[in-house]
Design a protein around this motif. Structure first.
Motif, PDB file in Angstrom:
ATOM      1  N   GLY A 267       0.651  -1.263  -0.116  1.00 54.03           N
ATOM      2  CA  GLY A 267       0.082   0.107  -0.098  1.00 54.03           C
ATOM      3  C   GLY A 267       0.900   1.291   0.002  1.00 54.03           C
ATOM      4  N   PHE A 268       0.236   2.549   0.243  1.00 53.28           N
ATOM      5  CA  PHE A 268       0.661   3.491   0.169  1.00 53.28           C
ATOM      6  C   PHE A 268       0.824   4.406   1.588  1.00 53.28           C
ATOM      7  N   GLY A 269       0.678   3.548   2.773  1.00 55.93           N
ATOM      8  CA  GLY A 269       0.715   4.206   4.127  1.00 55.93           C
ATOM      9  C   GLY A 269       1.701   5.001   4.430  1.00 55.93           C
ATOM     10  N   ARG A 270       2.975   4.523   4.164  1.00 57.38           N
ATOM     11  CA  ARG A 270       4.112   5.089   4.477  1.00 57.38           C
ATOM     12  C   ARG A 270       4.370   6.621   3.575  1.00 57.38           C
ATOM     13  N   ALA A 271       3.898   6.775   2.694  1.00 57.57           N
ATOM     14  CA  ALA A 271       3.965   7.870   1.907  1.00 57.57           C
ATOM     15  C   ALA A 271       2.885   9.053   2.422  1.00 57.57           C
ATOM     16  N   LEU A 272       1.684   8.556   2.812  1.00 62.81           N
ATOM     17  CA  LEU A 272       0.609   9.405   3.366  1.00 62.81           C
ATOM     18  C   LEU A 272       1.011   9.897   4.845  1.00 62.81           C
ATOM     19  N   VAL A 273       1.553   8.812   5.755  1.00 61.51           N
ATOM     20  CA  VAL A 273       1.865   9.422   7.176  1.00 61.51           C
ATOM     21  C   VAL A 273       3.146   8.773   7.408  1.00 61.51           C
ATOM     22  N   ASN A 274       4.202   9.551   7.280  1.00 56.60           N
ATOM     23  CA  ASN A 274       5.475   9.257   7.322  1.00 56.60           C
ATOM     24  C   ASN A 274       6.319   9.838   8.353  1.00 56.60           C
ATOM     25  N   GLY A 275       5.647  10.944   9.024  1.00 54.31           N
ATOM     26  CA  GLY A 275       6.288  11.763  10.198  1.00 54.31           C
ATOM     27  C   GLY A 275       7.396  12.641   9.656  1.00 54.31           C
ATOM     28  N   LEU A 276       7.649  13.016   8.382  1.00 57.34           N
ATOM     29  CA  LEU A 276       8.817  13.861   8.056  1.00 57.34           C
ATOM     30  C   LEU A 276       8.232  15.249   7.995  1.00 57.34           C
ATOM     31  N   GLY A 277       7.097  15.280   7.951  1.00 54.59           N
ATOM     32  CA  GLY A 277       6.237  16.865   7.683  1.00 54.59           C
ATOM     33  C   GLY A 277       6.305  17.310   9.264  1.00 54.59           C
ATOM     34  N   PRO A 278       5.422  18.224   9.392  1.00 52.60           N
ATOM     35  CA  PRO A 278       5.456  18.979  10.644  1.00 52.60           C
ATOM     36  C   PRO A 278       4.449  18.173  11.604  1.00 52.60           C
ATOM     37  N   ASN A 279       4.843  18.244  12.914  1.00 54.96           N
ATOM     38  CA  ASN A 279       4.042  17.706  14.110  1.00 54.96           C
ATOM     39  C   ASN A 279       3.729  18.907  15.041  1.00 54.96           C
ATOM     40  N   LEU A 280       2.433  19.125  14.586  1.00 57.02           N
ATOM     41  CA  LEU A 280       1.722  20.359  15.310  1.00 57.02           C
ATOM     42  C   LEU A 280       1.162  20.060  16.790  1.00 57.02           C
ATOM     43  N   TRP A 281       1.272  21.529  17.333  1.00 63.10           N
ATOM     44  CA  TRP A 281       0.945  21.532  18.762  1.00 63.10           C
ATOM     45  C   TRP A 281       1.552  20.392  19.705  1.00 63.10           C
ATOM     46  N   CYS A 282       2.785  20.291  19.701  1.00 63.64           N
ATOM     47  CA  CYS A 282       3.324  19.490  20.398  1.00 63.64           C
ATOM     48  C   CYS A 282       3.346  19.982  22.082  1.00 63.64           C
ATOM     49  N   LYS A 283       3.051  21.130  22.286  1.00 61.56           N
ATOM     50  CA  LYS A 283       2.999  21.530  23.477  1.00 61.56           C
ATOM     51  C   LYS A 283       1.845  20.896  24.512  1.00 61.56           C
ATOM     52  N   ASN A 284       1.104  20.215  23.634  1.00 62.07           N
ATOM     53  CA  ASN A 284      -0.056  19.466  24.161  1.00 62.07           C
ATOM     54  C   ASN A 284       0.133  17.966  24.093  1.00 62.07           C
ATOM     55  N   GLU A 285       1.643  17.847  24.065  1.00 59.68           N
ATOM     56  CA  GLU A 285       1.943  16.380  24.040  1.00 59.68           C
ATOM     57  C   GLU A 285       1.608  15.818  25.282  1.00 59.68           C
ATOM     58  N   ILE A 286       1.429  14.177  25.592  1.00 65.96           N
ATOM     59  CA  ILE A 286       1.277  13.756  26.722  1.00 65.96           C
ATOM     60  C   ILE A 286       2.594  13.104  27.429  1.00 65.96           C
ATOM     61  N   LYS A 287       3.180  13.669  28.268  1.00 63.82           N
ATOM     62  CA  LYS A 287       4.335  13.064  28.651  1.00 63.82           C
ATOM     63  C   LYS A 287       4.237  11.829  29.144  1.00 63.82           C
ATOM     64  N   GLY A 288       5.560  10.999  28.574  1.00 69.42           N
ATOM     65  CA  GLY A 288       5.564   9.507  28.908  1.00 69.42           C
ATOM     66  C   GLY A 288       4.573   8.759  27.803  1.00 69.42           C
ATOM     67  N   VAL A 289       3.814   9.451  27.054  1.00 68.55           N
ATOM     68  CA  VAL A 289       3.010   8.716  26.081  1.00 68.55           C
ATOM     69  C   VAL A 289       3.247   9.040  24.641  1.00 68.55           C
ATOM     70  N   THR A 290       2.510  10.397  24.429  1.00 69.05           N
ATOM     71  CA  THR A 290       2.733  10.792  22.867  1.00 69.05           C
ATOM     72  C   THR A 290       4.175  11.612  22.616  1.00 69.05           C
ATOM     73  N   ASP A 291       4.894  11.759  23.755  1.00 69.20           N
ATOM     74  CA  ASP A 291       6.373  12.617  23.747  1.00 69.20           C
ATOM     75  C   ASP A 291       7.488  11.489  23.121  1.00 69.20           C
ATOM     76  N   ASN A 292       7.106  10.217  23.336  1.00 70.27           N
ATOM     77  CA  ASN A 292       7.992   9.177  22.866  1.00 70.27           C
ATOM     78  C   ASN A 292       7.769   8.313  21.757  1.00 70.27           C
ATOM     79  N   ILE A 293       6.743   8.605  20.915  1.00 70.83           N
ATOM     80  CA  ILE A 293       6.269   7.891  19.530  1.00 70.83           C
ATOM     81  C   ILE A 293       7.172   8.234  18.497  1.00 70.83           C
ATOM     82  N   PRO A 294       8.070   7.140  18.164  1.00 67.38           N
ATOM     83  CA  PRO A 294       8.970   7.751  17.202  1.00 67.38           C
ATOM     84  C   PRO A 294       8.393   8.491  15.586  1.00 67.38           C
ATOM     85  N   LEU A 295       7.042   8.190  15.417  1.00 68.81           N
ATOM     86  CA  LEU A 295       6.380   8.780  14.136  1.00 68.81           C
ATOM     87  C   LEU A 295       6.416  10.350  14.621  1.00 68.81           C
ATOM     88  N   LEU A 296       6.143  10.875  15.815  1.00 68.11           N
ATOM     89  CA  LEU A 296       6.068  12.042  16.304  1.00 68.11           C
ATOM     90  C   LEU A 296       7.216  12.968  16.572  1.00 68.11           C
TER      91      LEU A 296
END
Length: 173
Positions: free
Chosen positions: A135-164
């Motif tokens: 499929g084309f999943g990696r082309a559509l969501v690859n983590g190479l573009g902007p990751n928005l509103w990281c000030k709202n990340e959840i410490k210990g959860v979304t701050d440590n996801i490689p994609l983000l």
């Protein structure tokens, strides 16, 4: 144009829609589409609540004319959480299709990647001719573009996801 490395095979067209199938869309990508720059995620509270998920994975399609509804849109409604954008959704099943700018001069739409058909997203039913097996999943969501509103990340959860953590982590919208 940013780096388009490591995004795997890229589609010319994708199709998707809501959970119940009442709303269907098609997106045709221009030959110079930047797959890395147009892949993004968002951790803002609006996206979380709208999707009932920890973050939104979306893909920007520009110009907006490359996106079209392929079914009747009688079940389509737009929710406006702010003056900046609307969030189109199906009133039958509740599926959010994406994020559409409502400000003049913004000629794009962002589709929620989770609404892309399985055939295009991860190759379910692919015969190897129209869509590659993966499929084309990696082309559509690859983590190479902007990751928005990281000030709202959840410490210990979304701050440590490689994609983000692959690209620019924007603290503000």
């Amino acid at each position: 144009m940013s780096q388009n490395l490591n995004v795997g095979p890229t589609p010319k067209t994708i199709e998707g829609g809501c959970l119940c199938g009442a709303l269907r869309y098609r997106a045709d990508f221009p030959p110079d589409h930047d797959w890395a720059d147009n892949s993004s995620t968002c951790q803002c509270t609006q996206c979380r609540k709208n999707l009932s998920s920890l973050f939104l994975a979306c893909h920007r399609i520009k110009p907006a004319s490359c996106f079209q509804w392929t079914t009747d849109t009688s079940t389509l409604k737009h929710y406006r959480a702010s003056k900046l954008a609307s969030r189109p959704f199906c009133i039958e099943c509740g599926s959010t299709i994406g994020y559409f700018p409502a400000v003049e001069g913004y000629d794009y739409v962002c589709i929620a990647v989770g609404t892309v058909d399985a055939l295009y997203l991860f190759g379910e039913g692919a015969d190897g001719v129209v869509v590659p097996k993966e499929g084309f999943g990696r082309a559509l969501v690859n983590g190479l573009g902007p990751n928005l509103w990281c000030k709202n990340e959840i410490k210990g959860v979304t701050d440590n996801i490689p994609l983000l953590n692959r690209s620019e982590r924007l603290q503000e919208e």
